[in-house]
Design a protein around this motif. Structure first.
Motif, PDB file in Angstrom:
ATOM      1  N   LEU A  21      -6.063   0.013   6.418  1.00  0.00           N
ATOM      2  CA  LEU A  21      -5.375   0.992   5.577  1.00  0.00           C
ATOM      3  C   LEU A  21      -3.859   0.890   5.723  1.00  0.00           C
ATOM      4  O   LEU A  21      -3.126   0.973   4.737  1.00  0.00           O
ATOM      5  CB  LEU A  21      -5.852   2.404   5.907  1.00  0.00           C
ATOM      6  CG  LEU A  21      -7.282   2.729   5.490  1.00  0.00           C
ATOM      7  CD1 LEU A  21      -7.712   4.067   6.075  1.00  0.00           C
ATOM      8  CD2 LEU A  21      -7.435   2.711   3.987  1.00  0.00           C
ATOM      9  N   GLU A  22      -3.382   0.706   6.937  1.00  0.00           N
ATOM     10  CA  GLU A  22      -1.945   0.566   7.153  1.00  0.00           C
ATOM     11  C   GLU A  22      -1.419  -0.682   6.451  1.00  0.00           C
ATOM     12  O   GLU A  22      -0.341  -0.663   5.860  1.00  0.00           O
ATOM     13  CB  GLU A  22      -1.623   0.533   8.643  1.00  0.00           C
ATOM     14  CG  GLU A  22      -1.805   1.887   9.301  1.00  0.00           C
ATOM     15  CD  GLU A  22      -1.650   1.859  10.806  1.00  0.00           C
ATOM     16  OE1 GLU A  22      -1.741   0.771  11.417  1.00  0.00           O
ATOM     17  OE2 GLU A  22      -1.452   2.940  11.380  1.00  0.00           O
ATOM     18  N   PHE A  26      -0.970   2.618   3.578  1.00  0.00           N
ATOM     19  CA  PHE A  26      -1.213   3.978   4.052  1.00  0.00           C
ATOM     20  C   PHE A  26      -0.399   4.205   5.324  1.00  0.00           C
ATOM     21  O   PHE A  26      -0.098   3.272   6.053  1.00  0.00           O
ATOM     22  CB  PHE A  26      -2.699   4.171   4.384  1.00  0.00           C
ATOM     23  CG  PHE A  26      -3.605   4.257   3.186  1.00  0.00           C
ATOM     24  CD1 PHE A  26      -4.315   5.416   2.930  1.00  0.00           C
ATOM     25  CD2 PHE A  26      -3.767   3.187   2.327  1.00  0.00           C
ATOM     26  CE1 PHE A  26      -5.163   5.507   1.837  1.00  0.00           C
ATOM     27  CE2 PHE A  26      -4.612   3.259   1.233  1.00  0.00           C
ATOM     28  CZ  PHE A  26      -5.313   4.427   0.987  1.00  0.00           C
ATOM     29  N   ARG A  45      -2.077   9.033   5.065  1.00  0.00           N
ATOM     30  CA  ARG A  45      -1.506   9.379   3.758  1.00  0.00           C
ATOM     31  C   ARG A  45      -1.415   8.085   2.954  1.00  0.00           C
ATOM     32  O   ARG A  45      -0.893   7.082   3.439  1.00  0.00           O
ATOM     33  CB  ARG A  45      -0.125   9.992   3.923  1.00  0.00           C
ATOM     34  CG  ARG A  45       0.502  10.412   2.587  1.00  0.00           C
ATOM     35  CD  ARG A  45       1.921  10.942   2.755  1.00  0.00           C
ATOM     36  NE  ARG A  45       1.986  12.077   3.645  1.00  0.00           N
ATOM     37  CZ  ARG A  45       1.924  13.356   3.268  1.00  0.00           C
ATOM     38  NH1 ARG A  45       1.775  13.651   2.005  1.00  0.00           N
ATOM     39  NH2 ARG A  45       2.007  14.317   4.159  1.00  0.00           N
ATOM     40  N   ASP A  46      -1.909   8.127   1.714  1.00  0.00           N
ATOM     41  CA  ASP A  46      -1.857   6.930   0.872  1.00  0.00           C
ATOM     42  C   ASP A  46      -0.485   6.835   0.191  1.00  0.00           C
ATOM     43  O   ASP A  46       0.336   7.748   0.300  1.00  0.00           O
ATOM     44  CB  ASP A  46      -3.022   6.886  -0.118  1.00  0.00           C
ATOM     45  CG  ASP A  46      -2.966   7.925  -1.221  1.00  0.00           C
ATOM     46  OD1 ASP A  46      -1.886   8.471  -1.510  1.00  0.00           O
ATOM     47  OD2 ASP A  46      -4.028   8.194  -1.806  1.00  0.00           O
ATOM     48  N   PRO A  47      -0.221   5.701  -0.488  1.00  0.00           N
ATOM     49  CA  PRO A  47       1.087   5.517  -1.114  1.00  0.00           C
ATOM     50  C   PRO A  47       1.432   6.579  -2.168  1.00  0.00           C
ATOM     51  O   PRO A  47       2.603   6.758  -2.503  1.00  0.00           O
ATOM     52  CB  PRO A  47       0.973   4.132  -1.754  1.00  0.00           C
ATOM     53  CG  PRO A  47      -0.024   3.415  -0.901  1.00  0.00           C
ATOM     54  CD  PRO A  47      -1.025   4.474  -0.526  1.00  0.00           C
ATOM     55  N   GLU A  48       0.442   7.305  -2.691  1.00  0.00           N
ATOM     56  CA  GLU A  48       0.692   8.358  -3.674  1.00  0.00           C
ATOM     57  C   GLU A  48       0.758   9.743  -3.024  1.00  0.00           C
ATOM     58  O   GLU A  48       0.698  10.765  -3.699  1.00  0.00           O
ATOM     59  CB  GLU A  48      -0.383   8.325  -4.751  1.00  0.00           C
ATOM     60  CG  GLU A  48      -0.358   7.034  -5.553  1.00  0.00           C
ATOM     61  CD  GLU A  48      -1.450   6.957  -6.593  1.00  0.00           C
ATOM     62  OE1 GLU A  48      -2.267   7.897  -6.693  1.00  0.00           O
ATOM     63  OE2 GLU A  48      -1.491   5.949  -7.305  1.00  0.00           O
ATOM     64  N   SER A  49       0.830   9.783  -1.689  1.00  0.00           N
ATOM     65  CA  SER A  49       0.975  10.998  -0.881  1.00  0.00           C
ATOM     66  C   SER A  49      -0.298  11.839  -0.755  1.00  0.00           C
ATOM     67  O   SER A  49      -0.239  12.989  -0.351  1.00  0.00           O
ATOM     68  CB  SER A  49       2.118  11.881  -1.387  1.00  0.00           C
ATOM     69  OG  SER A  49       3.343  11.193  -1.210  1.00  0.00           O
ATOM     70  N   ASN A  50      -1.455  11.277  -1.101  1.00  0.00           N
ATOM     71  CA  ASN A  50      -2.726  11.963  -0.849  1.00  0.00           C
ATOM     72  C   ASN A  50      -3.097  11.785   0.612  1.00  0.00           C
ATOM     73  O   ASN A  50      -2.875  10.729   1.193  1.00  0.00           O
ATOM     74  CB  ASN A  50      -3.843  11.382  -1.725  1.00  0.00           C
ATOM     75  CG  ASN A  50      -3.542  11.542  -3.193  1.00  0.00           C
ATOM     76  OD1 ASN A  50      -3.387  12.651  -3.675  1.00  0.00           O
ATOM     77  ND2 ASN A  50      -3.426  10.427  -3.895  1.00  0.00           N
ATOM     78  N   TRP A  52      -5.956  11.545   3.503  1.00  0.00           N
ATOM     79  CA  TRP A  52      -7.353  11.174   3.694  1.00  0.00           C
ATOM     80  C   TRP A  52      -7.725  11.434   5.151  1.00  0.00           C
ATOM     81  O   TRP A  52      -7.023  11.003   6.059  1.00  0.00           O
ATOM     82  CB  TRP A  52      -7.562   9.699   3.394  1.00  0.00           C
ATOM     83  CG  TRP A  52      -7.288   9.308   1.984  1.00  0.00           C
ATOM     84  CD1 TRP A  52      -6.053   9.186   1.391  1.00  0.00           C
ATOM     85  CD2 TRP A  52      -8.248   8.993   0.988  1.00  0.00           C
ATOM     86  NE1 TRP A  52      -6.195   8.810   0.096  1.00  0.00           N
ATOM     87  CE2 TRP A  52      -7.538   8.681  -0.184  1.00  0.00           C
ATOM     88  CE3 TRP A  52      -9.636   8.937   0.976  1.00  0.00           C
ATOM     89  CZ2 TRP A  52      -8.173   8.323  -1.363  1.00  0.00           C
ATOM     90  CZ3 TRP A  52     -10.261   8.566  -0.201  1.00  0.00           C
ATOM     91  CH2 TRP A  52      -9.537   8.273  -1.353  1.00  0.00           C
TER      92      TRP A  52
END
Length: 60
Positions: A21-22, A26, A45-50, A52
């Motif tokens: 993920l990193e 993420f 946190r994903d690139p769109e700021s969500n 998980w």
């Protein structure tokens, strides 16, 4: 709007998932920690700021 999703994946080494993920962009929000039920949890946190939440569960 907040949406939730529970996805269960078998992973013998959850740290590998965190590494993958990193590499995908993420960022780590919480490192893996042991839980009372014997599992482990973390958050990213994903690139769109969500955000998980990740975790393992031995079942039982």
């Amino acid at each position: 709007m907040t949406t939730g999703l529970w996805l269960s994946l078998g992973a013998e080494k959850p740290e590998r998932l965190m590494t993958w993920l990193e590499e995908a962009g993420f960022t780590e929000r919480a490192v893996y920690r042991d839980q009372d039920d014997g599992g482990r949890s973390a958050a990213v946190r994903d690139p769109e700021s969500n955000i998980w939440s990740l975790g393992t569960y031995e079942g039982g």
